[in-house]
Design a protein around this motif. Structure first.
Motif, PDB file in Angstrom:
ATOM      1  N   ASP A   1     108.403  13.747  11.652  1.00 37.62           N
ATOM      2  CA  ASP A   1     108.009  14.786  10.855  1.00 37.62           C
ATOM      3  C   ASP A   1     108.857  16.238  11.055  1.00 37.62           C
ATOM      4  N   LEU A   2     109.992  16.132  10.886  1.00 33.48           N
ATOM      5  CA  LEU A   2     111.020  17.337  11.244  1.00 33.48           C
ATOM      6  C   LEU A   2     111.815  17.587   9.949  1.00 33.48           C
ATOM      7  N   HIS A   3     112.254  19.100  10.062  1.00 31.14           N
ATOM      8  CA  HIS A   3     113.107  19.367   8.978  1.00 31.14           C
ATOM      9  C   HIS A   3     114.321  18.296   8.754  1.00 31.14           C
TER      10      HIS A   3
ATOM     11  N   PHE B   1     127.167   9.744  13.010  1.00 30.68           N
ATOM     12  CA  PHE B   1     125.640   9.554  12.626  1.00 30.68           C
ATOM     13  C   PHE B   1     124.756  10.494  13.853  1.00 30.68           C
ATOM     14  N   ALA B   2     124.204  11.471  13.044  1.00 25.50           N
ATOM     15  CA  ALA B   2     123.515  12.658  13.884  1.00 25.50           C
ATOM     16  C   ALA B   2     122.144  13.011  13.426  1.00 25.50           C
ATOM     17  N   GLY B   3     121.654  13.651  14.538  1.00 30.80           N
ATOM     18  CA  GLY B   3     120.406  14.459  13.929  1.00 30.80           C
ATOM     19  C   GLY B   3     120.873  15.925  14.347  1.00 30.80           C
ATOM     20  N   TRP B   4     120.637  16.653  13.306  1.00 30.58           N
ATOM     21  CA  TRP B   4     120.687  18.186  13.332  1.00 30.58           C
ATOM     22  C   TRP B   4     120.397  18.846  14.629  1.00 30.58           C
ATOM     23  N   PHE B   5     119.053  18.436  15.037  1.00 31.65           N
ATOM     24  CA  PHE B   5     118.371  19.074  16.090  1.00 31.65           C
ATOM     25  C   PHE B   5     118.789  18.833  17.705  1.00 31.65           C
ATOM     26  N   CYS B   6     119.523  17.645  17.576  1.00 32.81           N
ATOM     27  CA  CYS B   6     119.593  17.015  18.913  1.00 32.81           C
ATOM     28  C   CYS B   6     120.899  17.505  19.772  1.00 32.81           C
ATOM     29  N   PRO B   7     120.420  18.058  20.898  1.00 29.45           N
ATOM     30  CA  PRO B   7     121.507  18.218  21.999  1.00 29.45           C
ATOM     31  C   PRO B   7     122.632  17.680  22.151  1.00 29.45           C
ATOM     32  N   PHE B   8     122.223  16.184  22.235  1.00 24.57           N
ATOM     33  CA  PHE B   8     123.197  15.195  22.880  1.00 24.57           C
ATOM     34  C   PHE B   8     124.422  15.083  21.843  1.00 24.57           C
ATOM     35  N   VAL B   9     123.637  15.219  20.404  1.00 26.15           N
ATOM     36  CA  VAL B   9     124.709  15.217  19.221  1.00 26.15           C
ATOM     37  C   VAL B   9     125.488  16.426  19.139  1.00 26.15           C
ATOM     38  N   GLN B  10     125.022  17.612  19.685  1.00 27.99           N
ATOM     39  CA  GLN B  10     125.908  18.680  19.635  1.00 27.99           C
ATOM     40  C   GLN B  10     126.895  18.538  20.704  1.00 27.99           C
TER      41      GLN B  10
ATOM     42  N   VAL C   1     127.098  12.069   9.038  1.00 25.04           N
ATOM     43  CA  VAL C   1     126.096  11.427   8.442  1.00 25.04           C
ATOM     44  C   VAL C   1     124.424  11.853   8.890  1.00 25.04           C
ATOM     45  N   GLU C   2     123.815  12.449   8.161  1.00 24.34           N
ATOM     46  CA  GLU C   2     122.321  13.055   8.979  1.00 24.34           C
ATOM     47  C   GLU C   2     121.313  11.653   8.925  1.00 24.34           C
ATOM     48  N   VAL C   3     120.689  11.502  10.070  1.00 25.03           N
ATOM     49  CA  VAL C   3     119.872  10.443  10.043  1.00 25.03           C
ATOM     50  C   VAL C   3     118.596  10.814  10.944  1.00 25.03           C
ATOM     51  N   ASN C   4     117.466  10.296  10.590  1.00 24.67           N
ATOM     52  CA  ASN C   4     116.290  10.598  11.458  1.00 24.67           C
ATOM     53  C   ASN C   4     116.146   9.663  12.661  1.00 24.67           C
ATOM     54  N   PRO C   5     116.473   9.720  13.671  1.00 25.45           N
ATOM     55  CA  PRO C   5     116.464   8.631  14.621  1.00 25.45           C
ATOM     56  C   PRO C   5     114.967   8.047  14.996  1.00 25.45           C
TER      57      PRO C   5
ATOM     58  N   HIS D   1     113.577  26.381  12.864  1.00 30.43           N
ATOM     59  CA  HIS D   1     113.247  25.005  12.634  1.00 30.43           C
ATOM     60  C   HIS D   1     113.336  24.030  13.943  1.00 30.43           C
ATOM     61  N   TYR D   2     113.897  24.722  14.780  1.00 33.25           N
ATOM     62  CA  TYR D   2     113.818  24.181  16.226  1.00 33.25           C
ATOM     63  C   TYR D   2     112.286  24.414  16.935  1.00 33.25           C
ATOM     64  N   ILE D   3     111.807  25.460  16.457  1.00 36.13           N
ATOM     65  CA  ILE D   3     110.511  25.687  17.274  1.00 36.13           C
ATOM     66  C   ILE D   3     109.586  24.414  17.101  1.00 36.13           C
ATOM     67  N   PRO D   4     109.230  23.946  16.078  1.00 34.28           N
ATOM     68  CA  PRO D   4     108.092  22.784  16.068  1.00 34.28           C
ATOM     69  C   PRO D   4     108.578  21.597  16.679  1.00 34.28           C
ATOM     70  N   ILE D   5     109.721  21.417  16.713  1.00 37.49           N
ATOM     71  CA  ILE D   5     110.374  20.248  17.573  1.00 37.49           C
ATOM     72  C   ILE D   5     110.341  20.579  19.172  1.00 37.49           C
ATOM     73  N   TYR D   6     110.403  21.793  19.598  1.00 38.48           N
ATOM     74  CA  TYR D   6     110.414  22.012  21.039  1.00 38.48           C
ATOM     75  C   TYR D   6     108.916  22.128  21.346  1.00 38.48           C
ATOM     76  N   LYS D   7     107.983  22.746  20.633  1.00 42.62           N
ATOM     77  CA  LYS D   7     106.661  22.886  20.846  1.00 42.62           C
ATOM     78  C   LYS D   7     105.931  21.569  21.125  1.00 42.62           C
TER      79      LYS D   7
END
Length: 278
Positions: free
Chosen positions: A7-9, A32-41, A57-61, A250-256
């Protein structure tokens, strides 16, 4: 029922959204990426630095849809489809593949093989250091729950010190002039480290700070901390880093979820189990 992490942006925002839009057209090379992922970055920065044509290509892993599983049965990001039926994964492998497969695309993030094999080998030592030392220490600190331990605050401070020690060791190995790890040019070591370096704000947000000494107050470590700050300023200022970073909120709830130790990523689970990066 999907894990809470699912349940992320759903999409990148800010400058990263513009980058995604610019790379939405069909291309043989697909990230194939998730915008939030540091490994993707890591892989994303490399693509942007080298200006290699690619499709994002945005995917939710955490949902592991059929398109992602078709390209990578492990269902992890980043995954790079290099041709129909041919995909690669593991972020550092992707960076090295892009360097080797597109040798005429500047900047070179590793010296050419046979020209400076010593530096190539050192680069692999320090990329491994980031993955096996820095990232696990980052997550041990972030996921630690002081309230669950009688000496929780003391242990939290020990984990801060452990992580700072890894930053210092990294900084001491840098070229003294810089600003990047090996000197004036961006390289693989910088790229593998920068996604975590630009996320150090999570410790201020959730763990009472990292407590890096202010300039002029580093004692015997002042020279190394000064070199760390110069490196951090340089990599944080790169267009490729800014263009692959979404809006902070949008990173805040992920890292919380990590800070509360409820995240269900493979890395979060490995950290809870006392293992390294999976």
């Amino acid at each position: 029922m999907p894990p809470p992490d699912a349940d992320l942006h759903p999409v990148a925002t800010g400058l990263a959204k513009k980058t995604v839009d610019e790379h939405s057209a069909e291309q043989p090379l697909k990230l194939f990426a998730g915008w939030f992922c540091p490994f993707v970055q890591r892989a994303w920065i490399t693509l942007e630095e080298k200006r290699i044509p690619y499709q994002y290509v945005e995917v939710n892993p955490y949902h592991k849809g059929p398109e992602l599983l078709r390209t990578n049965p492990r269902g992890l990001v980043p995954t790079l489809e290099v041709a129909p039926g041919k995909s690669l994964y593991e972020s550092t492998v992707l960076c090295e593949y892009l360097e080797d497969h597109y040798p005429d695309r500047a900047p070179r993030i590793l010296p050419e093989a046979g020209k400076d094999d010593y530096t190539r080998a050192r680069a692999r030592i320090w990329t491994d250091y980031v993955t096996t030392r820095v990232i696990p220490a980052f997550h041990r600190l972030l996921q630690f729950q002081p309230s669950e331990h009688e000496d929780g605050e003391r242990r939290l401070d020990e984990l801060r010190g452990e992580f700072r020690a890894h930053l210092l060791e990294f900084a001491r190995e840098m070229d003294p002039e810089g600003p990047f790890f090996f000197g004036s040019g961006l390289g693989l070591v910088d790229i593998v480290m920068v996604p975590w370096a630009v996320r150090l704000w999570v410790f201020e947000e959730f763990k009472g700070g990292l407590r890096v000494p202010d300039p002029g107050h580093g004692g015997d470590d002042e020279k190394a901390w000064d070199r760390w700050r110069r490196w951090l300023d340089a990599v944080s200022s790169l267009d490729s880093v800014k263009k692959t970073t979404s809006d902070h909120e949008h990173y805040i709830p992920i890292y919380k979820r990590y800070a509360d130790d409820v995240a269900q990523s493979e890395l979060a689970k490995a950290t809870r189990a006392g293992r390294g990066v999976p």
